[in-house]
Design a protein around this motif. Sequence first.
Motif, mmCIF file in Angstrom:
data_model
loop_
_atom_site.group_PDB
_atom_site.id
_atom_site.type_symbol
_atom_site.label_atom_id
_atom_site.label_comp_id
_atom_site.label_asym_id
_atom_site.label_seq_id
_atom_site.Cartn_x
_atom_site.Cartn_y
_atom_site.Cartn_z
ATOM 1 N N ALA A 192 0.826 -1.201 0.000
ATOM 2 C CA ALA A 192 0.000 0.000 0.000
ATOM 3 C C ALA A 192 0.866 1.259 0.000
ATOM 4 C CB ALA A 192 -0.929 -0.009 1.214
ATOM 5 N N TYR A 233 -7.724 2.723 -3.122
ATOM 6 C CA TYR A 233 -6.567 3.276 -3.837
ATOM 7 C C TYR A 233 -6.674 4.791 -3.979
ATOM 8 C CZ TYR A 233 -5.777 -1.582 -5.439
ATOM 9 O OH TYR A 233 -5.568 -2.938 -5.511
ATOM 10 N N LEU A 237 -4.849 5.883 -0.613
ATOM 11 C CA LEU A 237 -3.492 5.821 -1.172
ATOM 12 C C LEU A 237 -3.208 6.943 -2.162
ATOM 13 C CD1 LEU A 237 -3.174 1.952 -1.690
ATOM 14 C CD2 LEU A 237 -2.815 3.325 0.377
ATOM 15 N N MET A 320 -1.345 -5.477 -5.214
ATOM 16 C CA MET A 320 -0.853 -4.100 -5.151
ATOM 17 C C MET A 320 0.604 -3.995 -5.562
ATOM 18 S SD MET A 320 -2.866 -2.310 -1.955
ATOM 19 C CE MET A 320 -2.216 -3.379 -0.685
#
Length: 334
Positions: A192, A233, A237, A320
Amino acid sequence: MRHKIRAAAASLAAVGVLAGCGSPAPEGRGEGGWSYTDDRGITVTTDHRPERIVAQVSAAGALKDFGVPIAGTFGPLVRDDGSTEPEAGSIDPAQVTDVTGPGYGEVNLERLTSLQPDLVVSGKYAEFPGLWHLVQDQEDAVKRIVPTVGVQQSGISLPEAIGKYKELARALGADVESAKVKADEEAFNAAAQRLRDIGARMRAEGKSILAVGGTKEEYFVVVPARNPDLDYYVKELGLPITTPKNPDLAGGGYFERLSWENANAYPGDILLWDARSASMKPEQMKQNPVFAAHPAAAADRFAEWDAVAPMSYASYARIMNKLADQLEAGLARA
């Protein structure tokens, strides 16, 4: 999007609110008794903790990653070339019995019964009452054979979805605090962070990602917020994934449907393509001249979207890291 493309196994065009977090009730219903309230609000009670589990393939993969043995699966398991479907994650097809029926959402009830299952597990979506990969009459037939548990897979973040499978695995007797699971979670967090760093770089450079897919009939652009992984995401992120302007609300708002003549409607420096077998591969999509002229497509700046992967730390650590590798490769060509 997840839920709509699920129906696409038969036809993609006919295609992802915490409804009470699934959690085990005290196991004191008598010696060996077991009780669990799932994300439909249904409490399943049995005279012993379930040991023979049959699950939809991505649910099976998640439970296996948390240490739950799987007896059987239903849904996409093996591809035509003999490889394991990504949807099945770490499931070894040789180690489970496939009880998938002949049509989408169907189960071979005779084969299911022969396994003498204690529990059937599948994902569920907030917008739909039934269990994933089971049409209503089949779900009703399965319920007459064995208790079922539904695990929420939409309207929540990826870590929340993973946590739901972790808690179900705990209730089924798995050691979810094992060294392996802890290592998987550390790998998930490290992957991540890779994506977080890439997201910061892309935003600084003014670059974007467009999540897409297609069939012979139509081109579609994915709505990140409707999918736990893409939503994570973007929101957590910082990956700059574009949201289309006109989601198909009648279909749950998972994507915007477009004709192939409009396959260049949205820009994107990297195209995140739906890697499910019901959706076209990039080389097939590029047979359309409009799509082929899209700058990212012309430069082969693609990354895979594993849209229905098992919700586990182990699964998404792999996904990921692969996505980070592909984004880095695409940015090198941008």
